[in-house]
Design an enzyme around this catalytic site. Structure first.
Site, PDB file in Angstrom:
ATOM      1  N   VAL A  68      21.277 -20.372  29.723  1.00 35.10           N
ATOM      2  CA  VAL A  68      21.621 -21.399  28.746  1.00 35.10           C
ATOM      3  C   VAL A  68      23.059 -21.167  28.299  1.00 35.10           C
ATOM      4  CG1 VAL A  68      21.146 -22.308  26.433  1.00 35.10           C
ATOM      5  CG2 VAL A  68      19.245 -21.672  27.930  1.00 35.10           C
ATOM      6  N   ALA A 113      26.443 -17.806  25.600  1.00 29.95           N
ATOM      7  CA  ALA A 113      25.439 -18.102  26.631  1.00 29.95           C
ATOM      8  C   ALA A 113      24.386 -17.007  26.613  1.00 29.95           C
ATOM      9  CB  ALA A 113      26.095 -18.160  28.005  1.00 29.95           C
ATOM     10  N   LYS A 114      23.308 -17.211  27.295  1.00 29.99           N
ATOM     11  CA  LYS A 114      22.310 -16.150  27.472  1.00 29.99           C
ATOM     12  C   LYS A 114      21.475 -16.493  28.690  1.00 29.99           C
ATOM     13  CE  LYS A 114      21.126 -12.364  25.240  1.00 29.99           C
ATOM     14  NZ  LYS A 114      22.024 -11.484  24.473  1.00 29.99           N
ATOM     15  N   GLY A 115      20.929 -15.458  29.313  1.00 25.91           N
ATOM     16  CA  GLY A 115      20.062 -15.691  30.464  1.00 25.91           C
ATOM     17  C   GLY A 115      18.819 -14.844  30.362  1.00 25.91           C
ATOM     18  N   ASP A 154      21.372  -7.019  28.782  1.00 27.62           N
ATOM     19  CA  ASP A 154      20.589  -7.207  27.559  1.00 27.62           C
ATOM     20  C   ASP A 154      19.300  -6.406  27.764  1.00 27.62           C
ATOM     21  OD1 ASP A 154      20.511  -8.800  24.959  1.00 27.62           O
ATOM     22  OD2 ASP A 154      18.566  -9.321  25.785  1.00 27.62           O
TER      23      ASP A 154
END
Ligand code: NAD
Length: 423
Positions: A68, A113-115, A154
């Site tokens: 995202v 952003a992050k995944g 992360d």
């Protein structure tokens, strides 16, 4: 203005709604233009992919995965990739937005952003994890890039996965592109100081807040929930600065020692004990909840939503410094504020990690390496300046530090839009 209605908050808070409720309050204080509010309330891009992988036993399993991009008006989007069986789109959306605010609070030129991949790395072999990481990178080749979207570690990922991502992206590009991910091993362009950076930022934020509260670090007690990357480095650095860490915890339970725990010994023990504190003999195992202990400083550095309606009224610490992302729910914020407890919010307190990730990216682009001293000095300065800025904003708007941090961030992002325009 329409956007000021309170967000619907249920008992178990949805992380995206929790983030949005703070965003709304800050936007209201700032008098944010409603059009910009509407731009920022939804992510720019949400990608959902399904990745089929051949497992070691020959079977094929399909993993759902996400990336995202919340916003990139300040620069390429930046954010970690989480490997966790419970990861879901709402969580990734909230974490992506938090990254936008976090980068803006510390004034680094990145968006958010992050995944995530829905998988349990603890039950997978190294080969399976490698195939999954490489396939994820290839599927998102058009999204990732050193000038567009830069992943990082992360929960459930670390240097190993970043090396695979960097290698796979480089293979697909036909050249080495080390600036496409941060948190890499040093030999591949990782930055000195990156591993301890988030914990170090937590330490700097804690000392800055103690100073405002007029608490002498040498007379203060600390409890740290979570003894992974963030918690253990924060604990070690806080002890180095004179505080007494009396309690630490991890997935195996909480450990207490009135005279203060030898954190170096605890880290050594964890490293030799498959990453956990199980049966650690340098402190007593305790039954009480570490979060509700009578200490000066509480550092939640494990999971989201651990301080919620269930326990907020029982918190006794004078200061909470959020090492984890989203450890305090929006409803709990109100209870904590009523009790007069000061909270250094996640988007400020744990921004040391992304700050040094930014330094890593800068070094990769320069083709140069900075010394650890230089990295630490620069990141400490950014953390201290950012804390002061948020603190002053909290006085100016008469709000708590969390809302002040959102105000600082949203103001910067909003201003960038007002200059760039282009709608
Ligand atoms: P990690 O996987 O290294 O460590 C997590 C720790 O939490 C482990 O010690 C684990 O045992 C413990 N834990 C898990 N469940 C627990 C429970 N129920 N009670 C107590 N402890 C529990 O993860 P990390 O990198 O240290 O990240 C921790 C938090 O900090 C996450 O919210 C992450 O998003 C956030 N964060 C990390 C970074 C970073 O640079 N690593 C940067 C910013 C924010």
């Amino acid at each position: 203005m329409k956007y000021i209605e309170p967000a619907p908050i249920k008992d178990k808070e949805n992380p995206f709604e929790s983030m949005m409720s703070r965003f709304k309050i800050a936007a209201q204080h700032l008098g944010l233009n409603e059009e910009i509010y509407n731009v920022l309330k939804s992510p720019d891009k949400q990608v959902i992919i399904n990745i089929p992988i051949t497992m070691d036993d020959g079977s094929i399993r399909v993993f759902e995965a996400y990336r995202v991009i919340h916003n990139n008006v300040l620069g390429p989007s930046k954010g970690g990739v989480r490997f966790d069986p419970h990861v879901n789109l709402d969580e990734v959306k909230a974490l992506a937005a938090w990254m936008t605010w976090k980068c803006a609070v510390v004034d680094i030129p990145f968006g958010g952003a992050k995944g995530g991949i829905c998988c349990n790395p603890r039950e997978m072999s190294s080969g399976e994890i490698e195939r999954l990481t490489r396939a994820y990178t290839t599927s998102l080749y058009d999204v990732f890039g050193p000038d567009t979207d830069i992943p990082a570690p992360d929960m459930g990922t670390g240097q190993r996965e970043m090396a695979w991502m960097m290698d796979q992206y480089s293979r697909n590009s036909g050249m080495t592109v080390n600036g496409v991910v941060t948190g890499k091993p040093g030999v591949l362009g990782g930055s000195a100081g990156r591993v301890a950076a988030t914990g170090r930022g937590v330490m700097v934020s804690t000392l800055s807040a103690l100073e405002k509260l007029k608490i002498n670090p040498y007379n203060s007690t600390v409890a740290v929930q979570g003894f992974g990357n963030v918690g253990s480095h924060a604990a070690q650095l806080l002890v180095d600065r004179g505080t007494k860490v009396v309690a630490i915890s991890d997935i195996t339970g909480a450990y207490y020692r009135e005279e203060g725990i030898d954190i170096t010994k605890a880290i050594e023990y964890r490293n030799e004990n498959r990453g956990t504190l199980e049966n650690f003999d340098g402190a007593d195992k305790m039954d009480d909840d570490i979060l509700t202990m009578d200490v000066d400083v509480l550092v939640p550095a494990a999971l989201e939503d651990v301080i919620s309606m269930r326990n907020a009224d029982k918190i006794k610490a004078k200061l909470i410094v959020e090492g984890a992302n989203g450890p305090t729910s929006a409803k709990a914020d109100d209870i904590i504020a009523e009790k007069g407890i000061v909270v250094v919010p996640d988007i400020l307190a744990n921004a040391g990690g992304v700050t040094v990730s930014y330094f890593e990216w800068v070094q990769n682009r320069l083709g140069y390496k900075w010394t650890k001293d230089r990295v630490n000095r620069r990141s400490d300065r950014i953390m201290r300046t950012s804390f002061e800025n948020v603190y002053k904003t909290s006085l100016k708007y008469d709000v708590n530090l969390r809302i002040a941090a959102y105000i600082v961030a949203i103001d910067r992002v909003g201003k960038a839009y007002s200059y760039r325009g282009g709608f």
